[in-house]
Design an enzyme around this catalytic site. Structure first.
Site, mmCIF file in Angstrom:
data_model
loop_
_atom_site.group_PDB
_atom_site.id
_atom_site.type_symbol
_atom_site.label_atom_id
_atom_site.label_comp_id
_atom_site.label_asym_id
_atom_site.label_seq_id
_atom_site.Cartn_x
_atom_site.Cartn_y
_atom_site.Cartn_z
ATOM 1 N N GLY A 1 33.591 38.059 38.824
ATOM 2 C CA GLY A 1 33.363 37.825 37.409
ATOM 3 C C GLY A 1 32.099 37.040 37.200
ATOM 4 N N GLY A 2 31.840 36.660 35.934
ATOM 5 C CA GLY A 2 30.648 35.888 35.641
ATOM 6 C C GLY A 2 30.676 34.538 36.315
ATOM 7 N N TYR A 3 31.870 34.016 36.600
ATOM 8 C CA TYR A 3 32.025 32.722 37.243
ATOM 9 C C TYR A 3 31.693 32.801 38.728
ATOM 10 C CZ TYR A 3 34.423 28.380 38.558
ATOM 11 O OH TYR A 3 34.720 27.136 39.033
ATOM 12 N N GLY A 4 32.107 33.888 39.374
ATOM 13 C CA GLY A 4 31.913 34.044 40.814
ATOM 14 C C GLY A 4 32.945 34.993 41.400
ATOM 15 N N LYS B 1 39.424 31.054 42.333
ATOM 16 C CA LYS B 1 38.150 31.359 41.682
ATOM 17 C C LYS B 1 37.082 30.488 42.332
ATOM 18 C CE LYS B 1 37.867 31.648 37.200
ATOM 19 N NZ LYS B 1 38.026 31.379 35.742
ATOM 20 N N VAL C 1 36.613 36.035 43.319
ATOM 21 C CA VAL C 1 38.030 35.688 43.274
ATOM 22 C C VAL C 1 38.683 36.166 44.562
ATOM 23 C CG1 VAL C 1 40.180 35.856 41.968
ATOM 24 C CG2 VAL C 1 37.994 35.990 40.772
ATOM 25 N N ASP D 1 38.912 31.980 23.712
ATOM 26 C CA ASP D 1 38.526 33.247 24.341
ATOM 27 C C ASP D 1 39.757 34.118 24.589
ATOM 28 O OD1 ASP D 1 36.676 35.074 25.256
ATOM 29 O OD2 ASP D 1 36.618 34.271 27.290
#
Length: 959
Positions: free
Chosen positions: A644-647, A663, A649, A759
């Site tokens: 994802g945009g975070y990194g 995450k 998983v 969100d």
């Protein structure tokens, strides 16, 4: 002898002056103590020496305190009431100034200007302000004030400007009764700005009397006023703008309304007015008219349609109009927008006779028009959908028989001055003269513009030129200004983003920001013709130059006077300097700590556990990097379940056999640091079966990782799209909706502190092995503290398609923002369509497709076929009604999540489910029907749709 007397009197005068000056100094020190963590650069013993930020003096006395946009934190202490010579007080745009407004302000007997705009004040407005008989200008708008308007305001005989808009004021408008004063006694008033409050009751007829004939602007829009419009309004022949829209006004419009021959704009829409459509003959200056959404008697097209030649905008949808439109209407030279939709207009439409060159939109949808006469091919946006002409055979031009996307914004931006902007360093932007700098940025909201066009760039160029000329005239350090993206918000204000660039330096100093802010907070800048009154809402300015102003002001003392003063207060000065030095040292330490905290969100946490520096996390534990590496087989590719945009998983297994999802932030990326800490702190206090459980976190070796319970069936989005292989019938979707709603209700009502998710979307609703819904991903969440219980003013973040348009336009986040997002999720549940698909918005698509007179509201073509395969869609109509209530454009019309849960539980009972458990004998838990192949995991936040600031494209705005 006479010389000795003169020297004696001089010494007495100097002692009195020193005493007054010392008093002002003590008050300023009290203010500085009340406003911690701010750098005001108040040093020395003489606040009138020209170096004290925001202080203005006359004859060595403090007469103005002007500190807008200075990041002040705290409240206003009662000491401020001791400024006996203060004439101007402006503390605007300090959003962290909170609490109630001290009644001591009523002691400032010489005050002429009281300006406290866009702060965080709450509670009642002090009635003591009514003591300020010299007050000319008062703006308390865009705060959180509650309670009634003080009747004592009627004592302010000299007041000409009163702006209380954008608060939460309640009660009726106070008028005098012989014993108590009221607003009807303000004989010099020109501006009543009370819009966007919760005021109620009748508009008193005595508010308008022959002693108050100077009123120019009457802005009462978006309140809860009821009763009729008083006929005494017709006495106010100087009126230029009336906004009474968005209330509960009833009865007939007064027949003498056309006495208001100076009127430029009239907004009476969205009331329950009855009787005949008002006769506006003779109102030849009227440019903007909106009578829409009222209950007028059926009326033929009025004759004054052909006489109001100043019109730019005519809006009368849902007003019971009947008959054929005169061709002369479309030839008014300034006409831009005509909206007469949803009436009974018939006959032939003729816009061929010299139509206005400014005409952009004619919306006549849902009428009875049979023919369209055109001489040349038209260039306007013409909408005739739902008319006879579009349903009969033989129509050769179908363009007007399809809907045109409503243009609510434009891509206008000020042009550069014969230069090409170069690339600037991060955070810097090019000015109009192509200099890279940190601009002062904000939104300027015009409450009653006389035009409706968004495309005519000449209009915005005139605003730009006026702003530029103004800042040059007042000699502020402004290089240039830029305007960007004009658009209309939900209450029909014109909103423009404004960039003000510093001159000669990459940043403004604090004095410069005070200057550009004060010009807008105090209405020092007069907007050009057509724009009219405005409110400015700035962003926090964080890039100040060191503010060390040189000597100036009116300081002028002889050497002998200096010796006398020095000998009198030398000791006090020394003590004061020592105190100031200590305060300064503490502030510097605090600033360093805050800077460290911003760069390193966990700087104050002792993750080794030695000092107890980690806050109590109620069950969440701190993992080491080695532990998580072991649980994931060294973060092997086989355990990578998504990105994802975070990194990344990863799936892992704890020693006790529990499955976990980890995450892991991208290496070397600072993005997500604050979200990471927020999610830990919030989720560690959240425990509910419909909210995903946080097991722990890792902040080790510069790694940022969050450890959750593993949710085996992925996201709701996966199941609706078919990626998971799970088939969701109507019963299962109802259960999922109830579960997610309960989780969201828990966050709003029972979490400590309450949490706004910010969100909500189907990617952030997870399904466990029994398809129990769990709300997830709290990286953008905001806690609701007591100080911001009503709303949080914050940068706009969220996901396009799910985002609350009211939050987007106002930057005010509330629980109702989550309700809007949940309403979109409900529509996605029944349609399985993306919120935005091929430029079409799901909310608009459902509204346009539904017909309440048909079974299932006629939504057969838009429903997901899967939900009807195994059971009848009992309760679907109520489900749709609820979802559309959730996506109302204004938050106050949406239900709370507690109401949403109750209604969904009622629908469950209707279809035979037990609302307490969500179970049914006829419906078992679903199983994963996929082939066992891993699909994209719920914790992989899809960053492609993440939104953080800027403006949405016009087509994404729900109408």
């Amino acid at each position: 002898m006479g010389t000795k007397i003169r020297i004696f009197l001089l010494i007495i005068f100097m002692q009195i002056s020193i005493s007054y000056q010392k008093t002002d100094l003590v008050i300023l020190m009290a203010l500085q103590t009340a406003w911690p963590n701010t750098t005001l650069n108040w040093k020395g013993s003489d606040p009138c020496d020209g170096t004290w930020l925001g202080i203005g003096c006359t004859n060595s006395r403090v007469t103005s305190l002007i500190l807008p946009s200075m990041g002040l934190t705290g409240g206003i202490p009662g000491d401020i009431g001791e400024f006996t010579e203060l004439q101007i007080l402006d503390l605007s745009y300090n959003k962290r100034l909170t609490g109630t407004l001290t009644p001591a302000i009523g002691n400032l007997n010489k005050l002429t200007n009281l300006v406290i705009v866009d702060c965080g004040f709450t509670g009642r407005i002090p009635s003591t302000i009514g003591n300020l008989e010299r007050l000319l200008y008062m703006s308390l708008n865009s705060n959180g004030f509650t309670g009634p308007i003080p009747a004592t305001f009627g004592n302010l005989k000299n007041l000409y400007w009163l702006d209380l808009s954008g608060n939460k004021l309640t009660g009726s408008l106070p008028v005098s009764d012989g014993l108590t004063p009221g607003l009807d006694l303000l004989t010099n008033i020109k501006h009543f700005h009370f819009g966007n409050n919760q005021l109620s009751g009748d508009i008193p007829p005595t508010l308008f009397n022959l002693n108050m004939t100077r009123i120019l602007h009457l802005l009462f829009d978006h309140n809860q006023f009821s009763g009729s419009i008083p006929s005494t309004l017709g006495f106010m022949q100087s009126l230029e703008i009336i906004r009474l829209d968005g209330n509960h006004l009833s009865g007939q419009v007064p027949s003498n309304i056309n006495n208001l021959t100076s009127l430029n704009e009239m907004f009476l829409s969205n009331n329950i007015l009855t009787g005949p459509i008002p006769n506006l003959t003779g109102m030849n200056l009227l440019s903007y008219l909106d009578l829409s959404n009222n209950s007028f008697d059926q009326s033929y097209i009025p004759s004054w349609f052909s006489t109001l030649e100043s019109l730019t905008t005519l809006k009368m949808h849902y007003t019971n109009l009947v008959g054929e439109l005169p061709a002369a209407l479309f030839s008014f030279p300034q006409l831009q927008n005509v909206d007469l939709s949803n009436n009974r207009i018939n006959g032939s439409l003729d816009i061929s006779s010299n139509p206005s060159k400014q005409l952009e939109l004619v919306d006549l949808r849902t009428n009875l028009i049979e023919d369209f006469v055109q001489r040349d091919r038209y260039t306007i946006d013409l909408i005739l959908v739902g008319n006879t002409i579009c349903t009969e055979l033989g129509v050769t031009d179908y363009r007007f028989c399809s809907l045109v996307p409503m243009n609510t914004s434009t891509l206008y931006s000020t042009k550069y001055n014969n230069c090409v902007p170069s690339s600037c360093d991060l955070g810097l932007l090019p000015s109009q003269n192509c200099h890279c700098a940190y601009p002062f940025i904000g939104l300027i909201l015009f409450k009653a513009p006389s035009f409706s066009t968004l495309e005519n760039t000449t209009i915005y160029d005139s605003l730009h030129d006026n702003l530029t000329a103004y800042y040059q005239k007042v000699k502020l350090p402004v290089d240039s200004v830029l305007l960007n993206n004009p658009n209309r918000n939900l209450v029909d204000y014109l909103v423009i983003k404004l960039y003000i660039f510093p001159s000669g330096e990459p940043s403004f100093n604090r004095t410069g920001v005070i200057g550009v802010s004060f010009a807008l907070s105090s209405q020092g800048f007069s907007s050009p013709k057509g724009f009219n009154t405005y409110t400015f809402i700035p962003e926090n300015y964080l890039n100040f130059l060191s503010d060390i102003p040189g000597p100036g002001g009116t300081k002028s003392h002889s050497s002998s006077t200096g010796i006398i003063i020095g000998s009198a207060i030398g000791g006090c000065v020394l003590v004061g300097l020592l105190i100031l030095a200590g305060i300064y040292a503490l502030r510097q330490k605090g600033r360093a700590e805050r800077a460290t905290q911003q760069k390193q969100p966990f700087a104050s946490w002792d993750l080794e556990g030695g000092s107890g520096g980690v806050p109590e996390l109620k069950g969440a534990r701190s993992f080491t990097f080695e532990e998580l590496s072991k649980y994931t087989s060294n973060f092997s590719e086989i355990n990578n379940i998504g990105r994802g945009g975070y990194g990344m998983v990863y799936k892992g297994t704890l020693p006790n056999g529990q499955l976990i999802a980890i995450k892991r932030a991208q290496q070397g990326s600072t993005q997500g640091g604050l979200e990471f800490k927020t999610e830990i702190e919030l989720l560690s206090r959240v425990h509910h079966k419909n909210v995903v459980g946080l097991i722990g976190f890792c902040f080790d070796r510069s790694e940022q990782m969050l450890v959750y319970e593993f949710i085996v069936n992925g996201t709701l989005k996966d199941s609706l799209s078919g990626r998971s292989g799970i088939r969701l019938d109507w019963i299962r979707r109802l259960k999922i909706a109830v579960g997610a709603a309960r989780g969201l209700q828990y966050l709003h009502d029972l979490a400590d502190p309450p949490i706004i998710h910010r969100d909500i979307k189907t990617n952030n609703i997870l399904l466990d092995q029994r398809l129990v819904a769990k709300v997830a991903d709290f990286g953008l969440s905001k806690p609701m503290t007591d100080a911001n219980r009503s709303h949080i003013t914050t940068q706009v973040k969220g996901t396009m398609g799910y985002m609350d348009p009211e939050y987007y336009m106002t930057q005010q986040l509330t629980e109702k923002s989550d309700v809007y997002s949940f309403g979109v999720v409900m529509l996605e549940l029944i349609t399985a369509r993306n919120p935005i698909e091929n430029g079409r918005y799901i909310v608009r698509e459902v509204k346009q497709a539904m017909n309440k007179d048909m079974e299932l509201y006629g939504l057969h073509e838009i429903l997901d076929p899967i939900i009807g395969l195994s059971t009848q869609l009992k309760g679907l109509e109520r489900f749709v009604d609820l979802s559309l209530r959730c996506v109302e454009e204004t938050g106050k019309l949406r239900p709370a999540m507690s109401e949403v849960v109750k209604e969904l539980e009622s629908i469950m009972a209707l279809v035979g489910l037990n609302p307490g458990t969500g179970s049914s004998s006829s419906t078992s838990a679903a199983t994963n029907e996929s082939t066992g192949k891993d699909f994209s995991h719920p914790y992989s936040n899809d960053s492609l749709f993440a939104y953080s600031g800027g403006f949405l494209p016009p087509k994404l705005h729900p109408k």
